[in-house]
Motif scaffolding. Structure first.
Motif: not given
Length: 309
Positions: A247-268
């Motif tokens: 889609l040639d997109v450069r911004t992704v927003v991640v939500g939902g229950g799993v995403s609320k865990a913070g860096d333990v999800i977002f770092e990997p």
């Protein structure tokens, strides 16, 4: 008073209905549990009651009401029907016609109704008032009991011909993987959704019960929890990179229950994205946490505001 639209957010556990103005302010609103029933009318009854309750004090004579419906899918936008995986009683359920009938019953005027999938409404909400309000183009992703998504391209929802575009959870990231419930092999959702990571950890001897416990243990250094999340986020990164590249997109927003865990999800997730998003135009792909608690409902309102009244 600025115009208010009616937003309806239908999920497997709850149905939220609200009047929303053009600044995202909520007027009358209510939330009802989604019944567990095999009867389609029984499941729809609380939605109808919620619409009646929210519209009870709306002034008459204000012209056709614009209504946005966001629903778990699959959806069939041209037909105005939904077949949510987590609502077994609804297969080809004519939700647009049924909601329109209730609104006309209360207001005396036929409404203008739009329908979108819940992942699409999440993306619309975060684009309008949330983490992506400063960009024209974005992907919105919900990681919870499933993996859903949607995209806003040049400030317009990209729905696809049936209303199911950007179904990122069912992009194959392992062509030789096990068969998914959708019929494909090695889908993103099979590795990255909360229950899948929990099951994988339990198979490795972890004794927790849910995704919240899994991410908490990973944060505390549990080796199995961290390994499973690593695998899940690698799969999610592959799915995101594929979608963003197409889609040639450069911004992704991640939500939902799993995403609320913070860096333990977002770092990997961010680390693995660097392995998959390698072409020049997606190399700087940015992943942002969602900021809205009611993005789906606000996205349904955003959808309603795009309808021709």
């Amino acid at each position: 008073m600025s115009e208010q639209v009616l937003a309806v957010d239908i999920g497997g556990t709850k149905i939220a209905v609200a009047l929303v103005d053009d600044q995202g302010g909520l007027g009358a609103s209510t939330v009802r549990p989604t019944p567990r029933s095999d009867d389609a009318d029984t499941v729809f009854a609380p939605a109808a009651d919620a619409v009646r309750a929210v519209l009870a004090d709306r002034p008459a004579g204000r012209g056709p009401l614009r209504v946005g419906i966001g629903s778990a899918g699959p959806v069939d936008t041209p037909a105005g029907t939904i077949s949510p995986v987590n609502i077994a009683a609804w297969r080809g359920f004519p939700v647009v016609a049924r909601v329109a009938a209730v609104v006309e019953e209360v207001t005396g005027t036929a409404p203008v109704v739009g329908l979108a999938g819940d992942g699409h409404c999440f993306a619309l909400g975060e684009h309008w008032l949330g983490a992506a309000r400063d960009v024209d183009t974005m992907i919105g992703l919900v990681v919870s009991t499933g993996v859903g998504g949607g995209a806003v391209l040049d400030n317009r929802l990209f729905a696809g011909s049936s209303g199911n575009a950007v179904h990122l959870g069912h992009i194959s990231v392992n062509a030789w993987g096990p068969r998914c419930v959708c019929g494909c092999h090695g889908c993103t959702e099979m590795y990255a959704r909360g229950p899948a990571m929990v099951a994988a950890a339990q198979e490795r001897g972890w004794v927790g019960e849910d995704a919240q416990a899994l991410t908490a243990d990973a944060r505390a250094g549990d080796a199995v929890a961290r390994e499973v999340i690593e695998i899940g986020m690698r799969a999610l990164a592959a799915g995101i990179a594929t979608t963003a590249t197409e889609l040639d997109v450069r911004t992704v927003v991640v939500g939902g229950g799993v995403s609320k865990a913070g860096d333990v999800i977002f770092e990997p997730l961010r680390r693995h994205l660097r392995e998959f998003a390698v072409l020049d135009y997606v190399r700087d792909l940015e992943v942002r946490p969602a900021v809205l608690e009611n993005a789906g409902l606000l996205g349904a309102a955003a959808l309603a505001f795009t309808l021709e009244g």
